[in-house]
Design a protein around this motif. Structure first.
Motif, PDB file in Angstrom:
ATOM      1  N   ASN A  32       0.595  -1.072   0.029  1.00 58.18           N
ATOM      2  CA  ASN A  32       0.053   0.078  -0.113  1.00 58.18           C
ATOM      3  C   ASN A  32       0.945   1.295   0.271  1.00 58.18           C
ATOM      4  O   ASN A  32       1.452   1.566   1.010  1.00 58.18           O
ATOM      5  CB  ASN A  32      -0.935  -0.087   1.115  1.00 58.18           C
ATOM      6  CG  ASN A  32      -2.144   0.795   0.994  1.00 58.18           C
ATOM      7  OD1 ASN A  32      -1.989   1.869   0.400  1.00 58.18           O
ATOM      8  ND2 ASN A  32      -3.124   0.334   1.490  1.00 58.18           N
ATOM      9  N   CYS A 124      -1.799   3.391   6.099  1.00 62.16           N
ATOM     10  CA  CYS A 124      -2.549   2.212   5.613  1.00 62.16           C
ATOM     11  C   CYS A 124      -1.472   0.899   5.551  1.00 62.16           C
ATOM     12  O   CYS A 124      -0.338   1.250   5.320  1.00 62.16           O
ATOM     13  CB  CYS A 124      -3.076   2.548   3.994  1.00 62.16           C
ATOM     14  SG  CYS A 124      -4.277   3.610   4.261  1.00 62.16           S
ATOM     15  N   TYR A 157      -6.417   4.343   0.645  1.00 65.09           N
ATOM     16  CA  TYR A 157      -7.485   4.119   1.380  1.00 65.09           C
ATOM     17  C   TYR A 157      -8.284   3.112   0.980  1.00 65.09           C
ATOM     18  O   TYR A 157      -9.324   2.558   1.814  1.00 65.09           O
ATOM     19  CB  TYR A 157      -8.321   5.244   1.891  1.00 65.09           C
ATOM     20  CG  TYR A 157      -7.373   6.326   2.904  1.00 65.09           C
ATOM     21  CD1 TYR A 157      -7.044   5.856   4.178  1.00 65.09           C
ATOM     22  CD2 TYR A 157      -6.851   7.513   2.339  1.00 65.09           C
ATOM     23  CE1 TYR A 157      -6.487   6.985   5.003  1.00 65.09           C
ATOM     24  CE2 TYR A 157      -6.263   8.388   3.094  1.00 65.09           C
ATOM     25  CZ  TYR A 157      -5.727   7.890   4.438  1.00 65.09           C
ATOM     26  OH  TYR A 157      -5.194   8.746   5.367  1.00 65.09           O
ATOM     27  N   VAL A 162      -6.590   0.179   7.957  1.00 63.15           N
ATOM     28  CA  VAL A 162      -5.921   1.651   8.278  1.00 63.15           C
ATOM     29  C   VAL A 162      -5.430   1.360   9.751  1.00 63.15           C
ATOM     30  O   VAL A 162      -6.248   0.675  10.713  1.00 63.15           O
ATOM     31  CB  VAL A 162      -6.919   2.520   8.120  1.00 63.15           C
ATOM     32  CG1 VAL A 162      -6.458   4.058   8.715  1.00 63.15           C
ATOM     33  CG2 VAL A 162      -7.357   2.871   6.750  1.00 63.15           C
TER      34      VAL A 162
END
Length: 169
Positions: A32, A124, A157, A162
């Motif tokens: 990510n 993230c 996102y 998260v």
């Protein structure tokens, strides 16, 4: 070393630092990574005095942004009592200077002046090295979860776990 608001003249350097940070993320923490940010989005932060920089020897060494409202990410915890840190990016020429600690310390003073109770930030993906680094800077790790509604948020996102961090003032 000085900490001040970024200016529109800094936009090219801000994007250069985001690109370098994204390249580093891809190499060090695959998975990510930050997307390419919209120029108007970043310019709005600058105009609204929500983008900051650390300058050393006339070079931007670190940048970050803040917001005062982050309900889509923080959901039920959002109650107008925090400042939220976003996109801390370090110039590789200054890496290893623990700018996250400097930003955290600056945030404490800034947050108190704004009558806030918390400094919050998120990241993230599960990156244990980053989680431990943020904890060492005084943030409490609140855990991980998927957002209920990530529509309209930046690409990183979308469908991401998260991590939430908070520092009480």
């Amino acid at each position: 070393m000085t900490i001040s608001n970024s200016t529109l003249d800094d936009i090219l350097e801000i994007f250069r630092l985001y690109k370098l940070a994204t390249d580093y993320q891809k190499a060090a923490f695959p998975g990510n990574v930050w997307p390419e940010f919209d120029k108007d989005f970043i310019a709005s932060e600058v105009i609204e005095n929500r983008q900051f920089k650390i300058v050393i020897d006339n070079q931007i060494a670190c940048i970050w942004a803040i917001t005062f409202y982050d309900a889509q990410i923080w959901e039920e915890k959002e109650n107008n009592d925090a400042i939220y840190l976003h996109r801390i990016a370090t110039n590789p020429e200054f890496r290893g200077k623990n700018f996250v600690q400097l930003v955290a310390d600056w945030s404490k003073d800034f947050g108190k002046k704004e009558n806030k109770k918390f400094i919050r930030m998120d990241t993230c993906g599960q990156n244990n090295r980053l989680i431990n680094h943020y904890k060492s800077c005084g943030f409490q790790f609140l855990g991980m979860k998927k957002l209920k509604d990530s529509s309209g948020l930046q690409e990183h996102y979308q469908n991401a776990e998260v991590c939430f961090f908070e520092m009480e003032l």
